[in-house]
Design an enzyme around this catalytic site. Structure first.
Site, PDB file in Angstrom:
ATOM      1  N   LYS A   1     -13.285  25.888   9.318  1.00 58.07           N
ATOM      2  CA  LYS A   1     -14.643  26.026   8.783  1.00 58.07           C
ATOM      3  C   LYS A   1     -15.119  24.720   8.132  1.00 58.07           C
ATOM      4  O   LYS A   1     -16.291  24.520   7.906  1.00 58.07           O
ATOM      5  CB  LYS A   1     -14.699  27.183   7.782  1.00 58.07           C
ATOM      6  CG  LYS A   1     -14.411  28.558   8.422  1.00 58.07           C
ATOM      7  CD  LYS A   1     -14.410  29.653   7.373  1.00 58.07           C
ATOM      8  CE  LYS A   1     -13.969  31.005   7.902  1.00 58.07           C
ATOM      9  NZ  LYS A   1     -15.029  31.728   8.647  1.00 58.07           N
TER      10      LYS A   1
ATOM     11  N   LYS B   1     -17.777  31.390   2.380  1.00 58.51           N
ATOM     12  CA  LYS B   1     -16.985  31.949   3.473  1.00 58.51           C
ATOM     13  C   LYS B   1     -15.522  31.764   3.100  1.00 58.51           C
ATOM     14  O   LYS B   1     -15.219  31.064   2.141  1.00 58.51           O
ATOM     15  CB  LYS B   1     -17.288  31.235   4.795  1.00 58.51           C
ATOM     16  CG  LYS B   1     -17.194  29.704   4.678  1.00 58.51           C
ATOM     17  CD  LYS B   1     -17.677  28.984   5.924  1.00 58.51           C
ATOM     18  CE  LYS B   1     -19.176  28.930   6.086  1.00 58.51           C
ATOM     19  NZ  LYS B   1     -19.720  29.767   7.145  1.00 58.51           N
ATOM     20  N   ARG B   2     -14.601  32.363   3.855  1.00 58.38           N
ATOM     21  CA  ARG B   2     -13.197  32.124   3.566  1.00 58.38           C
ATOM     22  C   ARG B   2     -12.882  30.627   3.679  1.00 58.38           C
ATOM     23  O   ARG B   2     -13.554  29.894   4.430  1.00 58.38           O
ATOM     24  CB  ARG B   2     -12.317  32.933   4.537  1.00 58.38           C
ATOM     25  CG  ARG B   2     -12.273  34.412   4.212  1.00 58.38           C
ATOM     26  CD  ARG B   2     -11.637  34.682   2.878  1.00 58.38           C
ATOM     27  NE  ARG B   2     -10.216  34.429   2.900  1.00 58.38           N
ATOM     28  CZ  ARG B   2      -9.274  35.358   2.823  1.00 58.38           C
ATOM     29  NH1 ARG B   2      -9.615  36.634   2.675  1.00 58.38           N
ATOM     30  NH2 ARG B   2      -8.003  35.047   2.863  1.00 58.38           N
TER      31      ARG B   2
ATOM     32  N   LYS C   1     -27.157  36.168   7.259  1.00 56.63           N
ATOM     33  CA  LYS C   1     -27.667  36.653   5.970  1.00 56.63           C
ATOM     34  C   LYS C   1     -28.495  35.563   5.293  1.00 56.63           C
ATOM     35  O   LYS C   1     -29.546  35.835   4.704  1.00 56.63           O
ATOM     36  CB  LYS C   1     -26.500  37.058   5.057  1.00 56.63           C
ATOM     37  CG  LYS C   1     -25.729  38.271   5.574  1.00 56.63           C
ATOM     38  CD  LYS C   1     -24.365  38.433   4.901  1.00 56.63           C
ATOM     39  CE  LYS C   1     -23.486  39.356   5.725  1.00 56.63           C
ATOM     40  NZ  LYS C   1     -22.055  39.293   5.342  1.00 56.63           N
TER      41      LYS C   1
ATOM     42  N   HIS D   1     -12.494  39.002  17.967  1.00 55.89           N
ATOM     43  CA  HIS D   1     -13.243  38.288  16.930  1.00 55.89           C
ATOM     44  C   HIS D   1     -12.828  36.839  16.757  1.00 55.89           C
ATOM     45  O   HIS D   1     -13.194  36.222  15.762  1.00 55.89           O
ATOM     46  CB  HIS D   1     -13.062  38.973  15.577  1.00 55.89           C
ATOM     47  CG  HIS D   1     -13.712  40.305  15.478  1.00 55.89           C
ATOM     48  ND1 HIS D   1     -14.954  40.494  14.937  1.00 55.89           N
ATOM     49  CD2 HIS D   1     -13.287  41.518  15.871  1.00 55.89           C
ATOM     50  CE1 HIS D   1     -15.269  41.770  14.981  1.00 55.89           C
ATOM     51  NE2 HIS D   1     -14.267  42.424  15.548  1.00 55.89           N
TER      52      HIS D   1
ATOM     53  N   THR E   1     -21.364  35.577  10.107  1.00 56.62           N
ATOM     54  CA  THR E   1     -22.398  36.557   9.764  1.00 56.62           C
ATOM     55  C   THR E   1     -23.101  36.128   8.478  1.00 56.62           C
ATOM     56  O   THR E   1     -24.266  36.470   8.261  1.00 56.62           O
ATOM     57  CB  THR E   1     -21.802  37.970   9.584  1.00 56.62           C
ATOM     58  OG1 THR E   1     -20.601  37.860   8.810  1.00 56.62           O
ATOM     59  CG2 THR E   1     -21.486  38.596  10.930  1.00 56.62           C
TER      60      THR E   1
HETATM   61  O1  73E Z   1     -16.484  34.283  13.096  1.00 56.60           O
HETATM   62  C1  73E Z   1     -16.031  35.389  12.337  1.00 56.60           C
HETATM   63  C2  73E Z   1     -16.844  36.617  12.731  1.00 56.60           C
HETATM   64  O2  73E Z   1     -18.185  36.465  12.369  1.00 56.60           O
HETATM   65  C3  73E Z   1     -14.553  35.628  12.608  1.00 56.60           C
HETATM   66  O3  73E Z   1     -13.813  34.525  12.172  1.00 56.60           O
HETATM   67  C4  73E Z   1     -14.097  36.881  11.879  1.00 56.60           C
HETATM   68  O4  73E Z   1     -14.890  37.995  12.348  1.00 56.60           O
HETATM   69  C5  73E Z   1     -16.273  37.852  12.063  1.00 56.60           C
HETATM   70  C6  73E Z   1     -16.972  39.118  12.539  1.00 56.60           C
HETATM   71  O5  73E Z   1     -16.991  39.179  13.933  1.00 56.60           O
HETATM   72  C7  73E Z   1     -12.657  37.170  12.097  1.00 56.60           C
HETATM   73  N1  73E Z   1     -11.823  37.704  11.186  1.00 56.60           N
HETATM   74  C8  73E Z   1     -10.636  37.821  11.779  1.00 56.60           C
HETATM   75  N2  73E Z   1     -10.716  37.374  13.013  1.00 56.60           N
HETATM   76  N3  73E Z   1     -11.990  36.966  13.213  1.00 56.60           N
HETATM   77  C9  73E Z   1      -9.429  38.359  11.154  1.00 56.60           C
HETATM   78  C10 73E Z   1      -8.218  38.305  11.814  1.00 56.60           C
HETATM   79  C11 73E Z   1      -7.079  38.820  11.219  1.00 56.60           C
HETATM   80  C12 73E Z   1      -7.149  39.408   9.976  1.00 56.60           C
HETATM   81  C13 73E Z   1      -8.366  39.479   9.324  1.00 56.60           C
HETATM   82  C14 73E Z   1      -9.504  38.954   9.905  1.00 56.60           C
END
Ligand code: 73E
Length: 827
Positions: free
Chosen positions: A571, A565-566, A679, A374, A675
């Site tokens: 970002k 978003k976070r 939405k 991810h 995501t």
């Molecule tokens: O771009 C997003 C993505 O849409 C990405 O940053 C996020 O996952 C979403 C779903 O695919 C994400 N979260 C984490 N890594 N990528 C993450 C890593 C460690 C702890 C918690 C979350």
């Protein structure tokens, strides 16, 4: 033996469960029974919470027959199952979703009306299970929703954190975290099943012994353990009589808790030891995309994965199951590297508990897992210190070394003499502090490795995992993320839903590409007016929510410009803030007459990881800018900044339907997918965005005329990085940018020290190149303003965004996983 023991199940005659009759009178009766006998209160003495708990239990009992029937049907016709392994599920509220999917909304509204109960207040009583940080956890929740709706056999496995993501409050503009006590007033959606608890071991050592025919074998002698107790949640499909299971594990002390170091037969110590065990599922780590490397985190990961695999192998499969056929029965989907310790765990079970030889165990294990990555941020890739894994899971560490030895031998055979390649690809990072690279372990063992948007999957192949992609090109694939239209359109946006239903019927809800049928309506002025009035209704609804939360109201005639978003530097909330401040500074300095400013409300929603100092400083600055701008009469009420605290799924469902403009402005190459971008587009917001993550695909689908693209593309970012990026030069050469930064640094928005420090870091480092993209962003915002001035053109584009976003249904994502990864069958 460390395998779990289950009590025998007594097979009684099959007795299909019967749901209560679906009429208002029956529902009223069932509800009153729950209230009286379940909650122990008469209606006239009941609180909102009693009513909520009774209503949830009543709705749950209607779903129960589906749940039992689905399980019975899957037992009778076993098909390959998906075991979705995720450390996070950001579920959002359950009641609304259960009502929608079970088609009970109308009955419940009427029943509550007859009883004189305020259904909206009852719904507002629910505290959402915030068992995730952001996109990754919400994606897991969307995926299990879609799998149930598509009637795919799936069990979601995760952790029942006692405290989910913290509740964000602001104290004098600063983020203050409050524990999320989501279980405090009752948990009506879960079923605790202590009989299916699984013991999970830790620590100790490994010993050799002589196995069958004197064969040397290894066995783990753990020195402490906890009990993983499952809590089951229903995952109802949409109007299809299906309910799958989400199984979340909670840590408890085992009855004979034998943590020797803590327990010396001393009662008080033994009770303390119990608390120690319960710590494992106590709290969700609040870091999104930055692993903490904490021992407790690795304990959490192993805890839920060992419980899940144990539960499946020894509790779900028939007792006489031939494990050689395991890959025909299950595919474990690894949601990022958090569950990757499951790979050596399955190896251990096959080798040490089931007595297999390595080759056979590996042949099975290497067909049972698929891995979703991810991220692209190097700092987000999990690497566990070898010393820690050795101490906590000594047998697993041995197995990882062996997997690595065999893997590296294969690399050497393919690339003789290429020692550098071997070093790069090793599962073990060498050097002072040796570490286990979890992404490498996952890639070696998985049948497929996927990224979460086309650009992201491409960058995985070309950069992050390039050596692996050269070795196994066929392993790599893409599945672009998606979102469930049930929660994020039907449930969140009733005005737009009924407008769409009136135009094209309701088939789109489970076949989202059919939104295409709306395209011609973009040319219909009557439809456009109705579309605008749906937006207005959503803004009013959002306002009533903000009012209840004590947050400032949004002016009705403003463009609602949202960035939710976070909070993370990549970002680039700071880029948006610079645009806001430069607009304000333009008016202050007389460069721009106030009446030329497009009336806008810029709305932020963002939590910062509690330990992420720069992110927290950014929140503090946004709040200070908001309080100055919102009360400066020179702006003539044309610019507002809103930052409601505690952005979560519940607030997202209110906010997204009201949005006009969607801010997706990450530095190209950093946001894996996003995501929220999907939405917002699906709810008719236009995107201003960089060429990053799924923005690329959104733009391709909605068309350039209906999307505001700006900024460097990924190759240009890489090029600038390698050439050497000097933000100070950008600052010095752009007077508008310089004035905005100087205004902040001057202390105009309070706290001069904090402002200067943040601006100093920006001008000196700017790790995510906000300054480099500033002018392009300002120019794109000017195009946004111009388009917004043409109401009909804007509405046309907004409708086309809805009509062309059907691809971003998580139903489509699930179909892609089925086709490209799971090879499982629907039905
Ligand atoms: O771009 C997003 C993505 O849409 C990405 O940053 C996020 O996952 C979403 C779903 O695919 C994400 N979260 C984490 N890594 N990528 C993450 C890593 C460690 C702890 C918690 C979350």
């Amino acid at each position: 033996a460390t395998g779990p023991q289950f009590p025998p199940t007594h097979h009684l005659a099959d007795q299909p469960a019967v749901a209560p009759a679906r009429d208002v009178d029956t529902f009223v009766q069932e509800f009153l029974e729950e209230l009286n006998f379940g909650q122990g209160v008469p209606l006239d003495r009941s609180t909102i919470n009693h009513q909520y708990l009774a209503l949830a239990s009543t709705v749950r009992s209607y779903l129960m027959a589906d749940w039992l029937a689905t399980a019975a049907r899957r037992r009778a016709h076993p098909a390959k199952m998906v075991g979705y392994l995720s450390a996070e599920y950001l579920l959002g509220r359950q009641l609304g979703n259960a009502l929608l999917n079970s088609d009970l909304e109308g009955i419940v509204e009427e029943a509550m009306r007859q009883l004189g109960i305020d259904l909206a207040a009852v719904r507002a009583q629910e505290v959402e299970p915030g068992l995730g940080n952001g996109g990754l956890g919400r994606l897991a929740a969307c995926f299990v929703d879609s799998l149930a709706t598509m009637d795919v056999s799936c069990i979601g496995y995760g952790i029942r954190y006692e405290y989910g993501i913290f509740r964000q409050t602001f104290v004098e503009g600063r983020q203050v975290e409050v524990p999320d006590t989501w279980l405090a007033l009752g948990a009506p959606w879960e079923f605790r099943n202590p009989e299916r608890a699984v013991q999970v071991d830790f620590g100790g050592s490994v010993e050799s012994y002589a196995g069958d025919q004197g064969r040397p074998r290894r066995r783990w002698r753990p020195d402490w353990n906890v009990l993983a107790v499952p809590y089951n949640y229903m995952v109802p499909g949409y109007h299809n009589g299906v309910a799958n299971t989400l199984r979340l594990w909670s840590a408890e002390a085992t009855r004979a808790f034998d943590l020797q170091i803590f327990n010396h037969g001393d009662y008080a110590e033994a009770v303390r030891a119990q608390t120690f065990a319960e710590n494992i599922s106590k709290v969700l780590y609040p870091e999104d995309s930055t692993p903490q490397g904490k021992e407790l985190r690795l304990q959490q990961q192993y805890f839920f994965v060992a419980a899940s695999i144990g539960d499946y192998l020894h509790g779900t499969l028939p007792e006489d199951f031939d494990l050689a056929r395991l890959p025909e029965q299950i595919i474990f989907q690894l949601n990022d590297t958090h569950p990757v310790i499951g790979i050596p765990e399955l190896m251990r079970l096959l080798l040490d508990v089931h007595g297999m030889e390595w080759d056979q165990a590996w042949a099975i294990t290497s067909r049972c897992f698929a891995y979703t990555c991810h991220t692209l941020l190097p700092e987000a890739l999990e690497v566990w210190p070898v010393s820690l894994v050795e101490r906590l899971l000594p047998r697993h560490m041995e197995i990882i070394f062996e997997i690595n030895d065999r893997f590296l031998a294969a690399v050497r055979a393919q690339f003789p003499g290429d020692d550098d390649r071997v070093r790069r690809m090793s599962i073990i990072a060498e050097g002072g502090d040796r570490g286990v690279r979890m992404a490498h372990l996952a890639t070696v063992a998985a049948v497929r490795v996927n990224g979460v948007a086309e650009l992201h999957s491409q960058l995985l192949r070309d950069k992050v995992l390039v050596d692996f992609a050269q070795l196994w090109p066929e392993k790599f694939t893409n599945v672009t993320n998606g979102v469930t239209p049930r929660r994020f359109l039907v449930s969140a946006n009733p005005p737009l839903t009924s407008l769409i239903n009136d135009a094209i019927g309701g088939g789109w809800i489970t076949d989202l590409e059919r939104l295409r049928e709306l395209e011609p309506y973009a040319e219909d002025p009557v439809f456009r007016e109705r579309f605008r009035s749906a937006k207005r209704a959503n803004k009013d609804h959002l306002n009533s929510t903000l009012l209840a939360a004590g947050t400032a109201q949004l002016p009705a005639d403003h463009m609602l410009d949202v960035m939710v978003k976070r909070l993370h530097e990549y970002k680039r909330q700071m880029l948006k803030l610079l645009h806001i401040v430069s607009t304000y500074e333009g008016v202050l300095s007389g460069r721009v007459p106030a009446e030329q400013v497009t009336p806008r409300t810029c709305l932020f929603g963002a939590k910062a990881a509690p330990g992420y100092a720069t992110a927290k400083e950014t929140i503090y600055l946004i709040n200070r800018v908001a309080s100055v701008i919102n009360s400066d009469p020179k702006l003539d009420g044309r610019l507002f900044v809103a930052f409601p605290p505690n952005y979560n799924v519940t607030l997202a469902q209110r906010l997204i339907p009201a949005a006009d403009l969607s801010e997706q402005i990450s530095l190209a190459g950093k946001e894996a997918s996003g995501t929220g971008n999907m939405k917002l587009a699906l709810n008719g917001a236009l995107t201003i965005g960089t060429d990053d993550g799924a923005n690329v695909e959104i733009r391709k689908l909605v068309g350039d005329d209906n999307f505001f693209l700006f900024g460097m593309r990924e190759p240009e970012v890489a090029e600038l990085q390698s050439r050497g990026y000097h933000p100070g030069e950008v600052y010095a050469s752009n007077p508008v940018l310089k004035s905005a930064i100087d205004l902040i640094a001057s202390g105009h928005f309070g706290d001069r020290g904090a402002s200067q420090a943040l601006m100093g870091d920006l001008v000196g480092n700017d790790r995510f190149m906000a300054l480099a993209d500033f002018q392009a962003y300002v120019d794109a915002q000017a195009q946004v303003d111009a388009k917004f001035a043409d109401t009909e053109a804007w509405t046309r584009s907004a409708i086309l965004n809805v009509a062309r976003s059907g691809y971003f249904s998580s139903d489509r994502s699930m179909r892609d996983y089925l086709d490209r990864i799971w090879g499982a069958q629907v039905h």
